[in-house]
Each structure stands twice: as C-alpha cells, then as structure tokens.
Design a protein around this motif. Structure first.
Motif, PDB file in Angstrom:
ATOM      1  N   VAL A 455       0.834  -1.217   0.000  1.00  0.00           N
ATOM      2  CA  VAL A 455       0.000   0.000   0.000  1.00  0.00           C
ATOM      3  C   VAL A 455       0.872   1.271   0.000  1.00  0.00           C
ATOM      4  O   VAL A 455       0.655   2.163  -0.840  1.00  0.00           O
ATOM      5  N   PRO A 456       1.871   1.404   0.871  1.00  0.00           N
ATOM      6  CA  PRO A 456       2.693   2.626   0.817  1.00  0.00           C
ATOM      7  C   PRO A 456       3.426   2.783  -0.527  1.00  0.00           C
ATOM      8  O   PRO A 456       3.580   3.906  -1.012  1.00  0.00           O
ATOM      9  N   VAL A 457       3.856   1.647  -1.113  1.00  0.00           N
ATOM     10  CA  VAL A 457       4.552   1.734  -2.405  1.00  0.00           C
ATOM     11  C   VAL A 457       3.566   2.176  -3.489  1.00  0.00           C
ATOM     12  O   VAL A 457       3.905   2.980  -4.366  1.00  0.00           O
ATOM     13  N   ALA A 458       2.333   1.653  -3.418  1.00  0.00           N
ATOM     14  CA  ALA A 458       1.316   2.063  -4.390  1.00  0.00           C
ATOM     15  C   ALA A 458       1.032   3.559  -4.277  1.00  0.00           C
ATOM     16  O   ALA A 458       0.813   4.244  -5.278  1.00  0.00           O
ATOM     17  N   LEU A 460       3.179   5.715  -3.485  1.00  0.00           N
ATOM     18  CA  LEU A 460       4.352   6.396  -4.047  1.00  0.00           C
ATOM     19  C   LEU A 460       4.354   6.370  -5.588  1.00  0.00           C
ATOM     20  O   LEU A 460       5.007   7.195  -6.236  1.00  0.00           O
ATOM     21  N   MET A 461       3.614   5.419  -6.142  1.00  0.00           N
ATOM     22  CA  MET A 461       3.688   5.198  -7.587  1.00  0.00           C
ATOM     23  C   MET A 461       3.324   6.431  -8.435  1.00  0.00           C
ATOM     24  O   MET A 461       3.983   6.697  -9.439  1.00  0.00           O
ATOM     25  N   PRO A 462       2.302   7.215  -8.073  1.00  0.00           N
ATOM     26  CA  PRO A 462       2.014   8.414  -8.882  1.00  0.00           C
ATOM     27  C   PRO A 462       3.192   9.388  -8.948  1.00  0.00           C
ATOM     28  O   PRO A 462       3.354  10.101  -9.932  1.00  0.00           O
ATOM     29  N   VAL A 463       4.017   9.384  -7.902  1.00  0.00           N
ATOM     30  CA  VAL A 463       5.203  10.256  -7.911  1.00  0.00           C
ATOM     31  C   VAL A 463       6.222   9.702  -8.900  1.00  0.00           C
ATOM     32  O   VAL A 463       6.777  10.438  -9.725  1.00  0.00           O
ATOM     33  N   CYS A 464       6.453   8.376  -8.827  1.00  0.00           N
ATOM     34  CA  CYS A 464       7.407   7.745  -9.757  1.00  0.00           C
ATOM     35  C   CYS A 464       6.973   7.974 -11.202  1.00  0.00           C
ATOM     36  O   CYS A 464       7.809   8.170 -12.091  1.00  0.00           O
ATOM     37  N   ALA A 465       5.656   7.965 -11.408  1.00  0.00           N
ATOM     38  CA  ALA A 465       5.151   8.125 -12.776  1.00  0.00           C
ATOM     39  C   ALA A 465       5.356   9.536 -13.309  1.00  0.00           C
ATOM     40  O   ALA A 465       5.153   9.790 -14.499  1.00  0.00           O
ATOM     41  N   GLY A 523       0.896   9.277   6.363  1.00  0.00           N
ATOM     42  CA  GLY A 523       2.041  10.154   6.103  1.00  0.00           C
ATOM     43  C   GLY A 523       2.498  10.041   4.655  1.00  0.00           C
ATOM     44  O   GLY A 523       2.841  11.033   4.004  1.00  0.00           O
ATOM     45  N   MET A 524       2.499   8.799   4.146  1.00  0.00           N
ATOM     46  CA  MET A 524       2.928   8.584   2.763  1.00  0.00           C
ATOM     47  C   MET A 524       1.982   9.256   1.773  1.00  0.00           C
ATOM     48  O   MET A 524       2.412   9.782   0.745  1.00  0.00           O
ATOM     49  N   VAL A 525       0.684   9.236   2.102  1.00  0.00           N
ATOM     50  CA  VAL A 525      -0.302   9.890   1.218  1.00  0.00           C
ATOM     51  C   VAL A 525      -0.002  11.384   1.144  1.00  0.00           C
ATOM     52  O   VAL A 525       0.046  11.975   0.055  1.00  0.00           O
ATOM     53  N   VAL A 526       0.245  11.980   2.331  1.00  0.00           N
ATOM     54  CA  VAL A 526       0.548  13.412   2.370  1.00  0.00           C
ATOM     55  C   VAL A 526       1.840  13.695   1.603  1.00  0.00           C
ATOM     56  O   VAL A 526       1.914  14.592   0.753  1.00  0.00           O
ATOM     57  N   LEU A 527       2.856  12.879   1.873  1.00  0.00           N
ATOM     58  CA  LEU A 527       4.150  13.069   1.199  1.00  0.00           C
ATOM     59  C   LEU A 527       3.993  12.928  -0.320  1.00  0.00           C
ATOM     60  O   LEU A 527       4.544  13.715  -1.094  1.00  0.00           O
ATOM     61  N   SER A 528       3.226  11.922  -0.735  1.00  0.00           N
ATOM     62  CA  SER A 528       3.025  11.692  -2.169  1.00  0.00           C
ATOM     63  C   SER A 528       2.346  12.893  -2.816  1.00  0.00           C
ATOM     64  O   SER A 528       2.764  13.350  -3.888  1.00  0.00           O
ATOM     65  N   LEU A 529       1.312  13.423  -2.150  1.00  0.00           N
ATOM     66  CA  LEU A 529       0.601  14.588  -2.705  1.00  0.00           C
ATOM     67  C   LEU A 529       1.526  15.801  -2.796  1.00  0.00           C
ATOM     68  O   LEU A 529       1.540  16.517  -3.802  1.00  0.00           O
ATOM     69  N   LEU A 530       2.344  15.995  -1.732  1.00  0.00           N
ATOM     70  CA  LEU A 530       3.268  17.132  -1.741  1.00  0.00           C
ATOM     71  C   LEU A 530       4.304  16.993  -2.851  1.00  0.00           C
ATOM     72  O   LEU A 530       4.602  17.946  -3.567  1.00  0.00           O
TER      73      LEU A 530
END
Lengths: 553, 256
Positions: A455-458, A460-465, A523-530
């Motif tokens: 789930v945390p990696v998923a 992160l995926m929009p950022v990697c993309a 936290g990962m969701v927030v980080l990913s959005l930022l």
C-alpha cells in the motif's frame, strides 16, 4: 488470387521476373534494419551499424554464460543450454519483429496491386527474418562454438555440427512463429489479431524470463547429465532435439542413444517449414487483404463504446476534473488498448517486469519457505517500473504528425496532457499489476503481510510516474519511434524509482511490525501529494515552445 | 481496356459494391464519382487485386484479375488514395524497387525515373538521399504517381491523384492524363473534385450506395438530366439537397 491450379502456378512462376524475390528481400532487410520510420538515410545507416554492432556484442556477451559451461557440463547439457538460450532470445526477437513485418497495414496499399505472388512476399519476409535471427544466434553462440571445439570429448567437428543445428533451430523458430501468426489470423480474424499478437509476444517475453531462471536449475538437476533420449520431459524441449543432433554429428552420442530427439527435431522443422512457407503462404495475400480492409467490417452497435461508459464513472470524473487531462486520458487509453503498435511495445515490455518478481518469489520459496522479506521488497519495488516504460513509449508513435494539432492548440502548457496519460497508465497498468502481484504474494505467504508493504509503495507510484517528464517536455504520441533512443529514461531514473520503493517498503515492514502502519500510510499519502505538487510545479515553471524538432512532413 | 461485370463486394452482410458493370475502352478517361462511402475505393481495390470480389469479374486488357492476377497486374498502374510508400526508403530506392517488381532492370528504370523527375520538377539529390518519410505530401504523391506509371501500364487507376499536388503539378498532371489517353491508355479517375472530373474525363460514372447510378459523357449527363451542371446532377443523385438551407442554419448557430 490464391486459388491457382498447379498448371497456373507453373505458368505464373515462369512469367515472374526472376529478381522479384531478391528485390523484396532487399526491401525487407532495409525496413528491418532502418525501421519503418527512419529519419535520414546516411545518419540511419550509421546509427544502424552502431546499433547492430552493439546488439551483436551484447548477444556475444550473453553467450559467455552457456559458452563456458562447455568445460563443466556434459556435451548434451552444454548443447541444450546453448540451444535453449538461442531459442529464447531468437523467439523474443522474432516475436517482436515478425508481427509488424508480416502484417504491416500499409503494405497492401503498396504491394498488393503489384505483380508479386503472395508466396514470394512471405518467403522474402521469412528469409529476412531468419537471416536476422541467425545473425543474432551466431553472435550468441560465438563463444560456445569456440569453447566447444576445445572441451573434451568434443572436437573440431563441433563447429560445423553446431552451425548446422543452430541454422535448423532458427528455421524451426521462424517457421513456428510465422505459423502461429498465420493460424491466429485464420482462427481469430483481423479484429482480434492485434490482441492475439500482443498476448503472444507478452507470453514469449514471460517465457524468456522464466526460461532464463529455470535453465540453470535444470542443468543442476542432472536430468541432462544422465541423458535418456526416451525421457518424455526431455523430448518436450525443442533445444534438446537440436542438442541431440549436435551430439550425434560430433559422435559423442550414438544413433541408438539420440535418434528419437534428432528425428523429432528434423521432422518438426520440415513440417513446420512446409506449413508456414508453403501451405499457408498461398493464402498470405488474403491475410494482407483482410488486414487492409480497415473499418469496413466493423460491426455497428448502438451501445456506447466501453471507454465512454468508463469515463462516466463518478470517481474517475472527480480524478480527471481538468478537461484537457480528461481527454489526454482518453487518448492514452485508446492507444493503450486499440493501437497495435502501442500494444505490441508496451505489454510485452511490462509482462517480464511483473513475471520476474513472481518467479523470484517462487524460486526463493523452495529455500526459504515462502516470499522472504527481501524478495517481497524487490517484488513490490519492481512494480514501480511498470508506469515508467509505457509513459516513455506513449510519447512515440507512427502517428506523431497528428500531435501538431496539440502544438497548434492554444494550450499554455503540456503538463495536463502528460497528467492525463500518466493517470491512464497508473489506472490501467500500474495499479492492476500491483494488485496482481500482491494477490499472488498473499496466496504464497498465506498472510496479509505483503499488503502492508504494497500500500505505501502504491501511494508512491504516482510520484514515480512523474519521472518521465521531469527533464523534458512530454506530449502524447508526438515523437517519431526512430527518436525513441534519444528519449529513453536512462538507468538513473529506474534506479531512483526502485530504490525509493525499496526504502518505503522496508520502512513500512518495520513500522508494521511496531504497529504504526496506518499512520505511516497516512504520512505517505501526504508526502506523495506534496511531491506530486512540487514536481508538477517544476514542470509548469519550465517554458514550453510547442514546435516539432524534426523537419519531417 | 477495362471491363467490370457484376462486380460485388459484401462486408458483413452489407453490399459496399453491388452488381457493378462497366466497360472502359482504350483511350478513355472515366471519372468515378460518388459520395463518401459510395464504394469507389472498394471498386478500384477489387479491380487491382487488393480485395477479392464477393462475385463478378474484373478484366484488364482481357485478363481476369482473379484467374491470372500477375499478368493482369503487369498491365495495371494504381495510385491509391492513401499515397502509402515505404517511409524508410529514399525516393530512388522505392522507385527502383517498384521497377524490379515489374521486371525492369536498373539500367532501363533510371532514365525513365529521370523523365518523371523532370516532369514533376523533383531534384535528383533529394530523390537519392532523402527518406520518403521526410517528403512533403505532394512530393510523396508525385513518387506514388511515378511508381504507378513507371512500367507503362495499359490501364491506370487513380484514386484522388491530385491530393497534395501543387497547382503547377496538378495542371501538368492533367495534361499528362490527356496525353496518356491519346496514346490509348485506359484511365479511371476517382475523385471528389467535380470540376476537375468534368474537365478531364471523357465519361463520368456516378456510384451511389455501391450501385452505378449513371454513366455517360459529362455534357450528355447534364443535358439529359436537365440539371445546370454536373455538380447539381451529383447532388440530385446522391440525395444531398437543401445545402443552402443547411449552410444558413449552420452559420446562424455557429456565428450568432
């Protein structure tokens, strides 16, 4: 057209200018080596020479692995290993090139009204494909051909014997590939051909990955060391047929010890060649005709297309609020699932990315009792690569001229077009791949633990993309396929994506063991959005001049 | 001489071309007209062996395209509407390939290619060095026309041949067609540009819904129908009436 009597055929053969097949072979060599959308004749010749040299060099390096096994393994195991590698790599190359070469849509417009017999057309293509595959095979076998001559009990006879068997293997491989595609067209029809071609290539890519992992295991198993030519497991493997021929020709196996696989290899090659190059070649023009028939056979339906129904999903509408983004999403989705060229590049490319971690898990399971932690991290992290390759490929298309419409439109920036395509890749490819992977991992592990790291990696995926557009402007389908190499992402981007995913997976596993998984995911969701916002701002800050680089019309 | 007898092509139960019969003698330029989807391109594709007819025959200089396709195709030159060429070849490589397919050796082909080059005002250097993918649409069309005429065919099928050609090239090409017809070639000219067809063609065949609606000399067709022009006759036959009203409505809604 395809219904000549034998007397007619003989008359036609006599009337056909003798240099037609040679001219066609010359044509298909050029198309194969330059690519159908080459840029400049001189530059491409140089680029091709460099590219071919590099490919041959890489194949020769790959051949080092089976090549050195000549000194440790039995002759039959050594020969099987070489033929196995050759078959895998050749099959992949063939599968990637043959579909496009056999069923190029524009070909009907250019050649079908010329005085060319369908058999000539197919034979010329087959000769070029076989020639290219043989070239790669020889590079792959180069070291093995030399080491084999010096590894007792083999001697100099190994060289001609293995050259002969490799040639036969390539004829078998080309014939089989052409036969499979001909049958697919016959059985499934034009509408489904593209999907069948894509599926076949994806499967071959997976088989190659599996084979690459399983071959060494098989060598260690002793099945080949105690060679029994009547063993049905061995008889099911084409590389063993041709290896038996090698060993019989060199004299390390007697006829009594090798006749069954040898005859099977020779017989199958003859049969497959006859079916592919003679029996089905007569209907090749009909196949090309049906490919060229375009939408004239399309079934009329009052039902809206599936994509328009999908676009009405409320969640999707909320995710794609920007109209430009939404239509870029439709464009990318359309090409991902409807365009043969795009499908043939993307799906066979991502299939091994999904297959390899699964295989690693299966292999590690034998020793460690399941998907070990590290295998899980690798498996999940590997999936972050899934969106990167399609996004690079979606930038390139044979229809690149159409992107002039996007350049001419009064768009302030290309970013919404990229985001639409990125979301399509995430939704249709990356997230399903992750779900598939996690499902398999859960099934193997027998617990929900893999979900905790996935789930945390998923998230992160929009950022990697976003990484494919980090350095340069990204317009969908805007560049010629010939320029693909110049826009490849490079190892650094892949390393960043996988590295970040491994770190996140590791932290997730650790925090999950401490009971802090839910806060970590939040936290990962927030980080990913930022991160997404920050990277998008970076994109928007770069000025965009919507001009096409090349002068191509 | 081109002869079509009961030519029919059915796609999924729908007749794209239905029982089409035409005879085009040598020295004639036949204009093939019809609205979009009328079956013009399908007809041409059947004639040149790219599509197998569901029924009927097409003979080129007395040779049936189905029973002796190679002999028939040697008598035929075709310019498809797509103007497809192999983009990874240079213009010269492409034309030499086409020449080889018709059994013309390079020594014979080169002077012929040069003649076409001069006619179309193409530069030899470009033809030798530039890949077709980098040609303009008009230049590609010139190459496609050259590829169709290189082997001196008796029957020439042209599907929108002027598409992409500049005005000078178009004028020259129309004159070339007249010359070819005088030399006894049979020419079928499919187009949507009615005034060009009216000026260039000796006969006009209008296809509607896959069926032959009329076939005669343009003047004769106009005279017999009582229409003011070929354009008016065409709109009458194809059921496209009330154009003025539609334009007025469209302009009113689009430009309030």
């Amino acid at each position: 057209m395809a219904h000549d009597t034998s007397a007619d055929a003989a008359r036609l053969a006599a009337a056909t200018p003798p240099n037609v097949e040679r001219a066609l072979r010359q044509l298909f060599w050029r198309l194969l080596l330059r690519g159908r959308t080459a840029t400049n004749a001189q530059a491409d010749r140089r680029k091709f020479k460099m590219g071919l040299k590099l490919t041959l060099f890489i194949y020769a390096l790959l051949g080092l692995i089976p090549g050195v096994s000549a000194f440790g393994a039995s002759p039959i195991a050594f020969a099987s290993f070489l033929h196995g590698m050759t078959l895998m790599f050749a099959s992949l190359t063939l599968a990637a090139g043959v579909g496009n070469m056999l069923f190029a849509r524009e070909e009907a417009e250019i050649l079908l009204h010329r005085p060319v017999r369908p058999e000539q057309l197919l034979r010329a293509k087959a000769a070029v494909i076989a020639g290219y595959a043989l070239l790669l095979a020889l590079a792959l076998n180069f070291i093995g051909l030399i080491t084999g001559c010096f590894a007792a009990p083999l001697d100099w006879r190994w060289l001609p014997a293995h050259l002969l068997s490799t040639t036969l293997l390539m004829v078998f491989s080309v014939g089989l590939t052409i036969l499979i595609y001909s049958l697919c067209l016959r059985w499934f029809g034009r509408e489904k051909l593209d999907n069948v071609l894509t599926m076949t290539q994806a499967l071959l890519a997976v088989v190659m990955v599996l084979g690459g992992q399983l071959a060494p295991q098989m060598l260690r198993s002793g099945l080949l060391e105690q060679f029994d030519h009547t063993n049905p497991w061995l008889l099911a493997l084409p590389p063993v047929w041709f290896a038996a021929l090698d060993c019989w020709l060199v004299g390390v196996l007697s006829w009594q010890e090798s006749w069954l696989p040898t005859i099977l290899g020779l017989g199958t090659t003859v049969l497959v060649s006859w079916l592919a190059f003679v029996r089905f070649a007569r209907g090749y023009d009909a196949a090309l005709q049906s490919i060229g028939e375009g939408g004239e056979t399309a079934k009329e339906s009052n039902r809206p297309r599936r994509l328009s129904r999908v676009m009405r999903w409320p969640l999707l509408r909320a995710w794609l609020r920007d109209p430009v983004e939404r239509h870029a999403f439709v464009l990318a989705t359309g090409y991902l699932f409807r365009d043969r060229e795009t499908k043939l590049k993307i799906f066979p490319g991502i299939a091994p990315i999904v297959a390899l971690p699964i295989l690693l898990g299966v292999i590690s399971m034998k020793g460690a009792g399941g998907f070990g932690d590290f295998t899980q991290f690798i498996a999940v992290a590997y999936i972050t690569l899934v969106p990167l390759q399609p996004l690079t490929l979606l930038r390139h298309s044979e229809h690149f001229r159409t992107a002039d419409l996007l350049r001419a439109a009064p768009l302030p920036h290309w970013a919404p077009l990229f985001h639409g395509a990125r979301k399509a890749v995430l939704l249709w490819l990356a997230f399903p791949a992750m779900v598939l992977m996690v499902g398999i991992m859960i099934a193997f592990a027998g617990s929900l633990r893999p979900l905790a790291i996935a789930v945390p990696v998923a998230v992160l995926m929009p950022v990697c993309a976003l990484l494919p557009a980090i350095r340069q402007p990204w317009l969908p389908l805007s560049e010629s396929p010939a320029d693909m190499q110049a826009h490849s992402l490079g190892c650094a981007i892949f390393a960043i994506a996988v590295g970040a995913a491994i770190v996140v997976a590791g932290i997730a596993a650790w925090l999950a063991s401490l009971g802090y998984l839910v806060p970590f995911i939040a936290g990962m969701v927030v980080l990913s959005l930022l991160l997404q916002r920050w990277l998008t701002r970076g994109m928007l800050a770069r000025e965009w001049t919507p001009t096409r680089k090349a002068t191509r019309s | 001489m081109l002869s079509l007898q009961g030519l029919t092509k059915t796609f999924g139960g729908h007749d794209a071309v239905a029982d089409l019969s035409l005879d085009v003698p040598p020295g004639t330029i036949l204009g093939l007209l019809g609205p979009n989807g009328a079956g013009k391109t399908t007809t041409l594709r059947m004639v040149c062996g790219m599509l197998a007819p569901t029924s009927g025959t097409a003979t080129i200089c007395g040779i049936d395209i189905r029973t002796d396709p190679l002999a028939a195709k040697r008598k035929l030159g075709f310019v498809p509407d797509s103007g497809s060429v192999y983009e990874a070849l240079t213009g010269l490589e492409f034309l030499l390939l086409i020449a080889a397919l018709y059994g013309i050796d390079e020594a014979t082909a080169r002077p012929r290619i040069t003649q076409f080059l001069e006619f179309f005002e193409l530069h030899e250097k470009i033809l030798e060095n530039k890949l077709l993918g980098y040609y303009s649409k008009g230049m590609r069309r010139k190459i496609a026309i050259t590829a169709a005429l290189l082997h001196n065919p008796s029957v020439v099928l042209l599907d929108e041949p002027l598409d992409g050609l500049d005005a000078n090239a178009a004028v020259g090409f129309k004159k070339l067609l007249e010359t070819l017809a005088r030399e006894g070639k049979t020419i079928v000219y499919s187009s949507h540009v009615l005034d060009v067809v009216e000026r260039v063609c000796h006969r006009v065949a209008i296809i509607v819904g896959g069926k032959l609606a009329v076939d005669d000399a343009p003047d004769e067709l106009v005279r017999r129908s009582g229409a003011d022009s070929l354009e008016q006759l065409f709109t009458q036959l194809t059921g496209s009436t009330g154009v003025d009203d539609r334009v007025a409505d469209f302009a009113k809604n689009l430009l309030p």
